[in-house]
Design an enzyme around this catalytic site. Structure first.
Site, short mmCIF file in Angstrom:
data_model
loop_
_atom_site.label_atom_id
_atom_site.label_comp_id
_atom_site.label_asym_id
_atom_site.label_seq_id
_atom_site.Cartn_x
_atom_site.Cartn_y
_atom_site.Cartn_z
N LYS A 1 -1.37 13.38 -2.49
CA LYS A 1 -0.91 12.94 -1.17
C LYS A 1 -0.56 14.13 -0.29
CE LYS A 1 0.56 10.36 2.14
NZ LYS A 1 1.24 9.09 2.30
N HIS B 1 -1.39 11.46 5.16
CA HIS B 1 -0.54 10.95 6.23
C HIS B 1 -1.02 11.64 7.50
CE1 HIS B 1 3.31 9.27 7.91
NE2 HIS B 1 2.90 10.08 8.86
N ASP C 1 1.95 0.12 2.42
CA ASP C 1 2.99 1.06 2.84
C ASP C 1 4.35 0.36 2.85
OD1 ASP C 1 4.13 3.45 3.50
OD2 ASP C 1 3.56 3.40 5.62
N HIS D 1 -1.38 1.76 -1.24
CA HIS D 1 -0.35 2.66 -0.67
C HIS D 1 1.00 1.95 -0.80
CE1 HIS D 1 0.98 5.70 2.54
NE2 HIS D 1 2.07 5.04 2.16
N HIS E 1 -2.61 4.29 6.19
CA HIS E 1 -1.96 3.49 7.23
C HIS E 1 -2.42 3.83 8.65
CE1 HIS E 1 0.49 7.07 7.15
NE2 HIS E 1 1.19 6.69 6.10
N HIS F 1 5.39 2.39 -1.76
CA HIS F 1 6.60 3.15 -2.11
C HIS F 1 7.46 2.30 -3.02
CE1 HIS F 1 5.94 6.25 1.03
NE2 HIS F 1 5.33 5.25 1.65
O1 DOR Z 1 7.46 4.15 7.57
C1 DOR Z 1 7.27 4.92 6.66
N1 DOR Z 1 8.08 4.95 5.59
N2 DOR Z 1 6.25 5.76 6.74
C2 DOR Z 1 6.07 6.74 5.85
O2 DOR Z 1 5.14 7.49 5.99
C3 DOR Z 1 7.03 6.93 4.74
C4 DOR Z 1 7.74 5.71 4.43
C5 DOR Z 1 8.94 5.92 3.55
O3 DOR Z 1 8.83 6.60 2.53
O4 DOR Z 1 10.00 5.41 3.87
ZN ZN Z 2 3.86 5.46 3.05
#
Ligand code: DOR
Ligand code: ZN
Length: 350
Positions: A104, A141, A252, A18, A179, A20
């Site tokens: 997702k 999520h 995450d 997971h 998460h 970003h």
């Molecule tokens: O803390 C987070 N940041 N939780 C999420 O689900 C998305 C993520 C983000 O994309 O910044």
């Molecule tokens: Zn995330």
């Protein structure tokens, strides 16, 4: 005879289930950190606009590969952002063509860039049924968004109101609860006999809600789902170090610049890509479970996703505290790195 403490640990190269990576200058700044330690990562699709179609996922994958430092073999595993208009045939094609590994599900409004997410879960049933048929996992999520539900209860309520019904209606759907932050979610995963697993982040193994709120508000510890009480953190650690194959790492790691986090309505997200493996080694060592680290970071994830484990290995070495940057300069502004609050003695050998 007492066992010698472990100071060196070789494990299969880990994966991040997971992650970003964002796009553009931020992608270029953060990708090298993930590619340094991880073999693969499940890439979150919550860009602006979101990665909804197979075509968008293929284009995003190509931008990631283009930003990859020379000589790194990191493989992005793409996901499609589920909307109420997602076409089951497009999803199936993306899966068959090897473009998308998973889909997702963001409940609309649950987190960063989730406005195009799902409001009416019955509307996406045809997509979920198609995914069950082709064996494509759904990353979830797991938080309700109802304003009358306390933010600390939103994960537990999601399990009862949304996830149980979905899994009852589409029992063959392979689900990853992303998460997880509560003992409720850990128990729910443990109680299921199949088609359910969970990722756990590095930061949720280390911080509880006091870290965010006691003694002054700490925006850099704010993420979603928000960290809960200490008893929940302990349940997460127990699940992670247990060797139970249904729990694996999804960092995450979610970069936002300091100006985006440090404002009256700051963004949710914690950046851990750069020091995750050092943090995890500390957590597992403290739990007397270093031998289970490999299962959590490198074996359980591929097993659940039906992928081979990485051929290469990495070696963690214990020594003097490692130096890592507290802030990273990106092309779009400074990015603060997760501070676990204790020295990190474990480093990944170059
Ligand atoms: O803390 C987070 N940041 N939780 C999420 O689900 C998305 C993520 C983000 O994309 O910044
Ligand atoms: Zn995330």
């Amino acid at each position: 005879m007492t066992a010698q403490p472990i100071t060196r640990l070789t494990i299969r190269r880990p994966d991040d289930w997971h992650l970003h990576l964002r796009d553009g200058a931020m992608l270029e700044a953060v990708l090298p950190h993930s590619a340094e330690h991880f073999g693969r990562a499940i890439i979150m699709p919550n860009l602006v606009p979101p990665v909804v179609t197979a075509e968008q996922a293929a284009a995003y994958r190509d931008r990631i590969l283009k930003a990859l430092p020379e000589g790194k073999s990191f493989k992005p595993l793409m996901t499609l952002y589920l909307t109420e208009n997602t076409d089951p045939a497009d999803v199936a094609r993306a899966h068959a063509d090897g473009i998308a590994t998973a889909v997702k599900l963001y409940p609309a409004g649950a987190t960063t860039n989730s406005a195009s997410g799902v409001r009416d879960f019955d509307k996406v049933r045809p997509v979920l049924e198609k995914m069950a048929e082709i064996g494509m996992p759904l990353c979830v999520h797991g938080e309700v968004t109802d304003s009358d539900i306390d933010i600390f209860d939103r994960e537990a309520v999601f399990i009862d109101r949304v996830l149980r019904p979905i899994r009852k209606k589409v029992p063959e759907l392979k689900v990853v609860m992303e998460h997880v932050t509560t003992a409720d979610a850990v128990d729910y995963v443990r109680d299921s006999s199949k088609n359910l697993a969970a990722t756990i982040t590095t930061h949720h193994l280390i911080i509880n809600r006091n870290h965010i709120l006691a003694g002054g508000i700490k925006p850099h510890f704010y993420c979603l789902p928000v960290a809960k009480r200490e008893k929940h953190r302990i349940a997460l650690v127990q699940a992670a170090v247990s060797g139970d194959k249904r729990f694996f790492l999804g960092t995450d790691s979610a970069p936002h610049t300091d100006p985006a986090k440090l404002q009256p309505c700051g963004c949710a997200g914690i950046y851990t890509s750069i020091n995750t493996m050092s943090c995890l080694a500390e957590v597992f060592e403290a739990a007397g479970a270093l031998k289970e680290l490999e299962a959590f970071t490198s074996l359980n994830g591929p097993r659940y996703y039906g992928l081979p484990v990485n051929e290469e290995t990495i070696t963690l070495v214990k020594g003097d505290p490692v130096a890592y940057p507290t802030t990273i300069e990106t092309g779009v502004g400074p990015l603060t790195v997760f501070d676990p609050g204790f020295p990190l003695h474990w480093r990944v050998e170059a």
